[in-house]
Each structure stands twice: as structure tokens, then as C-alpha cells.
Design a protein around this motif. Sequence first.
Motif, mmCIF file in Angstrom:
data_model
loop_
_atom_site.group_PDB
_atom_site.id
_atom_site.type_symbol
_atom_site.label_atom_id
_atom_site.label_comp_id
_atom_site.label_asym_id
_atom_site.label_seq_id
_atom_site.Cartn_x
_atom_site.Cartn_y
_atom_site.Cartn_z
ATOM 1 N N THR A 95 -45.979 5.104 2.129
ATOM 2 C CA THR A 95 -47.218 4.421 1.746
ATOM 3 C C THR A 95 -47.111 2.918 2.012
ATOM 4 O OG1 THR A 95 -46.563 4.296 -0.599
ATOM 5 C CG2 THR A 95 -47.859 6.200 0.097
ATOM 6 N N ALA A 96 -46.876 2.113 0.971
ATOM 7 C CA ALA A 96 -46.834 0.654 1.138
ATOM 8 C C ALA A 96 -45.446 0.089 0.893
ATOM 9 C CB ALA A 96 -47.831 -0.003 0.194
ATOM 10 N N TYR A 97 -44.399 0.912 1.058
ATOM 11 C CA TYR A 97 -43.052 0.465 0.709
ATOM 12 C C TYR A 97 -42.052 0.754 1.824
ATOM 13 C CZ TYR A 97 -44.874 0.114 -4.039
ATOM 14 O OH TYR A 97 -45.614 -0.233 -5.144
ATOM 15 N N PHE A 98 -41.217 -0.243 2.116
ATOM 16 C CA PHE A 98 -40.043 -0.025 2.941
ATOM 17 C C PHE A 98 -38.906 0.439 2.029
ATOM 18 C CE2 PHE A 98 -42.084 -3.432 5.583
ATOM 19 C CZ PHE A 98 -42.268 -2.672 6.730
ATOM 20 N N TYR A 99 -38.221 1.481 2.406
ATOM 21 C CA TYR A 99 -37.048 1.985 1.693
ATOM 22 C C TYR A 99 -37.287 2.087 0.183
ATOM 23 C CZ TYR A 99 -34.844 1.114 6.183
ATOM 24 O OH TYR A 99 -34.544 1.128 7.515
ATOM 25 N N PRO A 100 -38.213 2.925 -0.235
ATOM 26 C CA PRO A 100 -38.555 3.010 -1.654
ATOM 27 C C PRO A 100 -37.426 3.496 -2.554
ATOM 28 C CG PRO A 100 -39.582 4.789 -0.396
ATOM 29 C CD PRO A 100 -39.044 3.831 0.600
ATOM 30 N N ALA A 101 -36.421 4.165 -1.989
ATOM 31 C CA ALA A 101 -35.302 4.664 -2.802
ATOM 32 C C ALA A 101 -34.110 3.721 -2.788
ATOM 33 C CB ALA A 101 -34.867 6.047 -2.307
ATOM 34 N N ALA A 102 -34.281 2.515 -2.257
ATOM 35 C CA ALA A 102 -33.153 1.599 -2.068
ATOM 36 C C ALA A 102 -32.405 1.295 -3.359
ATOM 37 C CB ALA A 102 -33.639 0.300 -1.428
ATOM 38 N N ALA A 103 -33.129 1.015 -4.432
ATOM 39 C CA ALA A 103 -32.483 0.597 -5.681
ATOM 40 C C ALA A 103 -31.538 1.670 -6.206
ATOM 41 C CB ALA A 103 -33.539 0.253 -6.732
ATOM 42 N N GLN A 104 -32.015 2.903 -6.289
ATOM 43 C CA GLN A 104 -31.157 3.957 -6.845
ATOM 44 C C GLN A 104 -30.011 4.301 -5.901
ATOM 45 O OE1 GLN A 104 -34.318 7.029 -7.102
ATOM 46 N NE2 GLN A 104 -32.976 8.325 -5.866
ATOM 47 N N ARG A 105 -30.199 4.132 -4.594
ATOM 48 C CA ARG A 105 -29.139 4.472 -3.645
ATOM 49 C C ARG A 105 -28.022 3.418 -3.625
ATOM 50 N NH1 ARG A 105 -29.923 8.592 -0.111
ATOM 51 N NH2 ARG A 105 -28.675 7.607 1.532
ATOM 52 N N LEU A 106 -28.292 2.247 -4.181
ATOM 53 C CA LEU A 106 -27.261 1.212 -4.227
ATOM 54 C C LEU A 106 -26.469 1.217 -5.529
ATOM 55 C CD1 LEU A 106 -29.031 -1.895 -2.626
ATOM 56 C CD2 LEU A 106 -27.329 -0.391 -1.578
ATOM 57 N N GLN A 107 -26.916 1.985 -6.525
ATOM 58 C CA GLN A 107 -26.284 1.943 -7.845
ATOM 59 C C GLN A 107 -24.796 2.264 -7.788
ATOM 60 O OE1 GLN A 107 -28.279 4.330 -10.796
ATOM 61 N NE2 GLN A 107 -30.202 3.198 -10.623
ATOM 62 N N ALA A 108 -24.454 3.402 -7.194
ATOM 63 C CA ALA A 108 -23.053 3.811 -7.165
ATOM 64 C C ALA A 108 -22.219 2.894 -6.281
ATOM 65 C CB ALA A 108 -22.942 5.256 -6.682
ATOM 66 N N LEU A 109 -22.810 2.397 -5.210
ATOM 67 C CA LEU A 109 -22.081 1.486 -4.324
ATOM 68 C C LEU A 109 -21.761 0.190 -5.042
ATOM 69 C CD1 LEU A 109 -24.169 2.110 -1.102
ATOM 70 C CD2 LEU A 109 -21.754 2.676 -1.396
ATOM 71 N N ARG A 110 -22.698 -0.292 -5.829
ATOM 72 C CA ARG A 110 -22.454 -1.510 -6.596
ATOM 73 C C ARG A 110 -21.281 -1.307 -7.556
ATOM 74 N NH1 ARG A 110 -26.187 -3.872 -11.489
ATOM 75 N NH2 ARG A 110 -25.016 -5.817 -11.820
ATOM 76 N N THR A 111 -21.261 -0.176 -8.223
ATOM 77 C CA THR A 111 -20.158 0.125 -9.138
ATOM 78 C C THR A 111 -18.846 0.252 -8.386
ATOM 79 O OG1 THR A 111 -21.663 1.302 -10.629
ATOM 80 C CG2 THR A 111 -19.303 1.773 -10.836
ATOM 81 N N CYS A 112 -18.907 0.926 -7.255
ATOM 82 C CA CYS A 112 -17.698 1.165 -6.465
ATOM 83 C C CYS A 112 -17.084 -0.146 -5.971
ATOM 84 C CB CYS A 112 -18.047 2.073 -5.284
ATOM 85 S SG CYS A 112 -16.657 2.460 -4.211
ATOM 86 N N PHE A 113 -17.926 -1.087 -5.595
ATOM 87 C CA PHE A 113 -17.438 -2.344 -5.035
ATOM 88 C C PHE A 113 -17.357 -3.474 -6.050
ATOM 89 C CE2 PHE A 113 -19.313 -0.877 -0.745
ATOM 90 C CZ PHE A 113 -18.118 -0.239 -0.421
ATOM 91 N N SER A 114 -17.458 -3.146 -7.327
ATOM 92 C CA SER A 114 -17.346 -4.182 -8.355
ATOM 93 C C SER A 114 -15.957 -4.825 -8.270
ATOM 94 C CB SER A 114 -17.562 -3.583 -9.747
ATOM 95 O OG SER A 114 -16.555 -2.631 -10.044
ATOM 96 N N GLY A 115 -15.912 -6.115 -8.519
ATOM 97 C CA GLY A 115 -14.643 -6.831 -8.405
ATOM 98 C C GLY A 115 -14.443 -7.453 -7.037
ATOM 99 N N HIS A 116 -15.322 -7.119 -6.087
ATOM 100 C CA HIS A 116 -15.266 -7.706 -4.751
ATOM 101 C C HIS A 116 -16.477 -8.606 -4.544
ATOM 102 C CE1 HIS A 116 -11.927 -5.114 -3.589
ATOM 103 N NE2 HIS A 116 -12.598 -4.071 -4.088
ATOM 104 N N ASP A 117 -16.345 -9.538 -3.634
ATOM 105 C CA ASP A 117 -17.438 -10.455 -3.307
ATOM 106 C C ASP A 117 -18.264 -9.827 -2.188
ATOM 107 O OD1 ASP A 117 -19.138 -12.536 -2.937
ATOM 108 O OD2 ASP A 117 -17.639 -13.953 -2.204
#
Length: 291
Positions: A95-117
Motif C-alpha cells: 500500500t503506502a509503506y516500504f518494508y512494512p515488516a522492517a521493525a519486527q524483522r530487526l528485533q532479534a538482530l538487534r539483540t544478537c548484535f548488542s554490545g557491538h557498534d
Amino acid sequence: MDIALHLGAHLTDEGRLLRCLIKNRDLLAGQGIEVPKQAKYRELLLQLAASEPGAALEDDTGQMVMDTILDLENPTRLVLSAPDLLAWQGGAVRTAYFYPAAAQRLQALRTCFSGHDVRLFLAIRNPASFLPALLGRLKRGQAEKILKSLKPEELRWSRLLHTLRDAWPEAQITVWSDEDTPFIWHKLLRDVGGYDPDTPLKHSFDWFDEVMVPGGAQKLETYLNAAPPVDDMHRQRVISAFLDKFCDESKMEVDVSITGWTEEKVDLLSALYEDDIMTLAGLDGVTVIEP
């Protein structure tokens, strides 16, 4: 460790940035920069991206991922590229959104890479060319379904940047327009690769084969090697002159007929895109690379 995570978008870089850095991986390894091939991590990261929202990861998941990916001992930088992390190609727009699932798809990656810049890298593209190119890659029925509900005048890349900012607030974001790539290509390689600016990178002109007539990229490389630019602005002027002379317009044409848009509609979307770009520089935590 610094992690450069290149997220696409689809139909912008098409893997050329990563291929160039991989061709120089031994050289970059000497500077503590790890550039693994996608085969080492793509499926692993996609599994993390597909995790159920809020799902807890095992405590050692991050270390397991690093053990799987890394070959160097104690690298200072890791370069990853996986455009499908935000969505598979068919899910890049709704509809009117690019990559509408982006936020939820980054959740685990953010956790996985915590502690890194972590720094996220994203190229954006004019919807007037991005959407026809995207729809042309999909099966007819799928493309028709997307097109039926599409609201192209409401699409904004800045909205996606806000989403990424909120989903991964501690990560810096770098964004650029795909249309500017030929003028900022070498800066993109440096910013994503994180290498010393004086590093003699090989194959750094291969990208220009994609937009120039045969032999044009070689002439550009020969000229710049013989007369090194004094700065990025000088380099851009030289590249602009060579594009004027050697650009192959047929390689850059996009057939918009799949959308049924009029020329006026294409012009409108392009104008809205330019307005959208103007808003990006004001976003907190977002760096815009421009010529």
C-alpha cells in the motif's frame, strides 16, 4: 567491534558493493576488517529476522553467530550485506509503506548484535523507477495484487528511516540515493568498508560497467589513476564528464508500462521523492551521503 550492516534496498546496489569488498578481502583483513561471503551468514541472519516478535533468544546466540561468521581473530570491523533482512523482494512494498515488516524483522538482530557498534546502511531509489522494476521481478499475479492496493503518492522512504531509527535507536544509519551512486561510489566503499582512505582497492571501477558503454569504465579508471583527484568533489566532476560521454542510456531505462502510469504520474512521484530526500538530513541519527 564495529558492524556495518548493509540492508539494500532491493534493486539498488544489486550486490556490487559487497562483491567489490570481497574481491579485496585479503587486503582489508590486514586492517582488521572481516568481509565474509554471504553464504556464511545469509541464512543464519534470515532465520533471526524471521523470529517471532518478542521471542527470547538463547543467551549464547550472539556468540554463536559470531563464531559462525568470523575467520579473523579479534577483527575491528565486520561487513555484512543482506537486503532480504527487511523483507524478501515481494514484501518490499505494501500500500503506502516500504518494508512494512522492517521493525519486527530487526528485533532479534538487534539483540544478537548488542554490545557491538552497529551502523545500518541503506540506499533508496525513486519510486517512479523502483516500483516498476520491483513489480517486473515478481510473478504476474503477485505484481497485480500489489499494484491493486498500491498508493504510490503516499510512499515515503523517510517513514522507513523513522521505523529503523525507532527499532534500533543505538545504531547509526547512513542513507543515500541510488541515483547518486556513480558520484559517491568510492565514498560508499570507504564508509561501508571502513578501510584507510589510501588503501589501493582493486575492482573499484567495476560498478561503472553497469552504466557505461564497453570500455568506458576502463577509460575512467585509467584517467583517474593517471591524474588522481585532489578530493571527492574533483572526483565527482571527472565522473560526471565521463558519464556525459560514455553513459549507456539503454542500461538505465526502466519500463513503467507494467504500472499503467502516465508521464505526469511519473513526474509527480519523482517530485515527491525529491521532497522526501530533503527531509532525511533532519532526522536524528541519520547521515545522508550526497555528491
